[in-house]
Design a protein around this motif. Structure first.
Motif, PDB file in Angstrom:
ATOM      1  N   ALA A   1     -98.715  62.559  68.444  1.00 19.44           N
ATOM      2  CA  ALA A   1     -97.817  63.497  69.129  1.00 19.44           C
ATOM      3  C   ALA A   1     -98.578  64.322  70.155  1.00 19.44           C
ATOM      4  N   GLU A   2     -97.931  64.579  71.259  1.00 23.09           N
ATOM      5  CA  GLU A   2     -98.439  65.500  72.265  1.00 23.09           C
ATOM      6  C   GLU A   2     -97.821  66.863  71.993  1.00 23.09           C
ATOM      7  N   ASP A   3     -98.583  67.946  72.159  1.00 25.20           N
ATOM      8  CA  ASP A   3     -98.026  69.282  71.986  1.00 25.20           C
ATOM      9  C   ASP A   3     -96.977  69.554  73.059  1.00 25.20           C
ATOM     10  N   TYR A   4     -96.004  70.404  72.699  1.00 28.61           N
ATOM     11  CA  TYR A   4     -95.016  70.838  73.676  1.00 28.61           C
ATOM     12  C   TYR A   4     -95.698  71.698  74.731  1.00 28.61           C
ATOM     13  N   GLU A   5     -95.176  71.650  75.940  1.00 30.97           N
ATOM     14  CA  GLU A   5     -95.725  72.468  77.016  1.00 30.97           C
ATOM     15  C   GLU A   5     -95.306  73.919  76.824  1.00 30.97           C
ATOM     16  N   GLY A   6     -96.174  74.839  77.137  1.00 33.37           N
ATOM     17  CA  GLY A   6     -95.859  76.260  77.032  1.00 33.37           C
ATOM     18  C   GLY A   6     -96.259  76.833  75.686  1.00 33.37           C
ATOM     19  N   ASP A   7     -96.258  78.161  75.630  1.00 35.58           N
ATOM     20  CA  ASP A   7     -96.681  78.871  74.428  1.00 35.58           C
ATOM     21  C   ASP A   7     -95.666  78.802  73.295  1.00 35.58           C
ATOM     22  N   TRP A   8     -94.391  78.537  73.596  1.00 30.22           N
ATOM     23  CA  TRP A   8     -93.361  78.558  72.564  1.00 30.22           C
ATOM     24  C   TRP A   8     -93.638  77.531  71.472  1.00 30.22           C
ATOM     25  N   GLY A   9     -94.375  76.470  71.772  1.00 28.82           N
ATOM     26  CA  GLY A   9     -94.673  75.440  70.786  1.00 28.82           C
ATOM     27  C   GLY A   9     -95.577  75.913  69.663  1.00 28.82           C
ATOM     28  N   ASP A  10     -96.217  77.076  69.867  1.00 29.48           N
ATOM     29  CA  ASP A  10     -97.098  77.635  68.848  1.00 29.48           C
ATOM     30  C   ASP A  10     -96.492  78.834  68.132  1.00 29.48           C
ATOM     31  N   VAL A  11     -95.204  79.098  68.371  1.00 27.00           N
ATOM     32  CA  VAL A  11     -94.519  80.205  67.709  1.00 27.00           C
ATOM     33  C   VAL A  11     -93.915  79.670  66.411  1.00 27.00           C
ATOM     34  N   PRO A  12     -94.254  80.272  65.274  1.00 28.79           N
ATOM     35  CA  PRO A  12     -93.771  79.749  63.985  1.00 28.79           C
ATOM     36  C   PRO A  12     -92.247  79.743  63.877  1.00 28.79           C
ATOM     37  N   LEU A  13     -91.741  78.698  63.231  1.00 28.87           N
ATOM     38  CA  LEU A  13     -90.323  78.600  62.920  1.00 28.87           C
ATOM     39  C   LEU A  13     -90.055  79.403  61.657  1.00 28.87           C
ATOM     40  N   ALA A  14     -88.856  79.909  61.520  1.00 32.78           N
ATOM     41  CA  ALA A  14     -88.479  80.616  60.289  1.00 32.78           C
ATOM     42  C   ALA A  14     -88.205  79.563  59.219  1.00 32.78           C
ATOM     43  N   TYR A  15     -88.758  79.775  58.044  1.00 33.74           N
ATOM     44  CA  TYR A  15     -88.508  78.848  56.951  1.00 33.74           C
ATOM     45  C   TYR A  15     -88.664  79.563  55.615  1.00 33.74           C
ATOM     46  N   ALA A  16     -88.078  78.997  54.593  1.00 35.09           N
ATOM     47  CA  ALA A  16     -88.183  79.572  53.257  1.00 35.09           C
ATOM     48  C   ALA A  16     -89.539  79.217  52.678  1.00 35.09           C
ATOM     49  N   SER A  17     -90.160  80.162  51.974  1.00 34.02           N
ATOM     50  CA  SER A  17     -91.478  79.901  51.411  1.00 34.02           C
ATOM     51  C   SER A  17     -91.417  78.976  50.212  1.00 34.02           C
ATOM     52  N   LYS A  18     -90.289  78.950  49.510  1.00 38.60           N
ATOM     53  CA  LYS A  18     -90.144  78.070  48.356  1.00 38.60           C
ATOM     54  C   LYS A  18     -88.768  77.435  48.372  1.00 38.60           C
ATOM     55  N   VAL A  19     -88.747  76.141  48.120  1.00 44.05           N
ATOM     56  CA  VAL A  19     -87.489  75.425  47.996  1.00 44.05           C
ATOM     57  C   VAL A  19     -87.464  74.901  46.568  1.00 44.05           C
ATOM     58  N   GLN A  20     -87.015  75.777  45.644  1.00 37.65           N
ATOM     59  CA  GLN A  20     -87.076  75.407  44.240  1.00 37.65           C
ATOM     60  C   GLN A  20     -85.713  75.341  43.576  1.00 37.65           C
ATOM     61  N   SER A  21     -84.814  76.200  43.965  1.00 32.83           N
ATOM     62  CA  SER A  21     -83.519  76.223  43.293  1.00 32.83           C
ATOM     63  C   SER A  21     -82.411  75.956  44.289  1.00 32.83           C
ATOM     64  N   ALA A  22     -81.251  75.604  43.794  1.00 35.32           N
ATOM     65  CA  ALA A  22     -80.127  75.301  44.683  1.00 35.32           C
ATOM     66  C   ALA A  22     -79.781  76.476  45.593  1.00 35.32           C
ATOM     67  N   PRO A  23     -79.672  77.723  45.068  1.00 39.22           N
ATOM     68  CA  PRO A  23     -79.351  78.827  45.971  1.00 39.22           C
ATOM     69  C   PRO A  23     -80.405  79.036  47.059  1.00 39.22           C
ATOM     70  N   ALA A  24     -81.678  78.931  46.702  1.00 37.68           N
ATOM     71  CA  ALA A  24     -82.738  79.122  47.702  1.00 37.68           C
ATOM     72  C   ALA A  24     -82.709  78.003  48.735  1.00 37.68           C
ATOM     73  N   SER A  25     -82.535  76.771  48.276  1.00 36.92           N
ATOM     74  CA  SER A  25     -82.530  75.655  49.214  1.00 36.92           C
ATOM     75  C   SER A  25     -81.289  75.686  50.089  1.00 36.92           C
ATOM     76  N   THR A  26     -80.178  76.139  49.536  1.00 32.19           N
ATOM     77  CA  THR A  26     -78.964  76.256  50.335  1.00 32.19           C
ATOM     78  C   THR A  26     -79.157  77.310  51.414  1.00 32.19           C
ATOM     79  N   GLY A  27     -79.809  78.421  51.082  1.00 35.39           N
ATOM     80  CA  GLY A  27     -80.116  79.443  52.078  1.00 35.39           C
ATOM     81  C   GLY A  27     -81.010  78.901  53.174  1.00 35.39           C
ATOM     82  N   PHE A  28     -82.004  78.127  52.777  1.00 37.74           N
ATOM     83  CA  PHE A  28     -82.880  77.510  53.766  1.00 37.74           C
ATOM     84  C   PHE A  28     -82.094  76.539  54.624  1.00 37.74           C
ATOM     85  N   ASP A  29     -81.247  75.751  53.986  1.00 36.45           N
ATOM     86  CA  ASP A  29     -80.448  74.778  54.713  1.00 36.45           C
ATOM     87  C   ASP A  29     -79.593  75.467  55.766  1.00 36.45           C
TER      88      ASP A  29
END
Length: 94
Positions: free
Chosen positions: A18-46
């Motif tokens: 893969a080639e990196d995306y152009e620009g600084d935005w490619g290095d900005v972290p995406l929001a994500y759940a720290s744990k995907v363990q239970s249905a409610p948590a995974s549904t929130g992440f989804d």
């Protein structure tokens, strides 16, 4: 996880480089759940990742949309696999 890192992981899984995306935005972290363990948590992440996918669609970010959809798909598969190992039924809407 940043878009560049996510893209790198996906391409590596496909056996490609893969080639990196152009620009600084490619290095900005995406929001994500720290744990995907239970249905409610995974549904929130989804819901969170689905919202991010919608935003990327609205912004015509075709590559970001594809990466986010693939991440969501892989996480759903992983969740369903781990839930079935525990004898639980994974419930996540497609």
């Amino acid at each position: 996880m940043t878009p560049n890192k996510a893209k790198s992981i996906l391409y590596k899984a496909m056996g490609e480089t893969a080639e990196d995306y152009e620009g600084d935005w490619g290095d900005v972290p995406l929001a994500y759940a720290s744990k995907v363990q239970s249905a409610p948590a995974s549904t929130g992440f989804d819901q969170q990742i689905s919202q991010q996918i919608q935003k990327s669609v609205e912004n015509n970010d075709v590559e970001i949309t594809a990466v986010l959809k693939e991440i969501r798909s892989l996480l759903r598969k992983n969740y369903q696999k781990s839930a079935s190992k525990d004898g639980k039924r994974a419930i996540m809407k497609e």
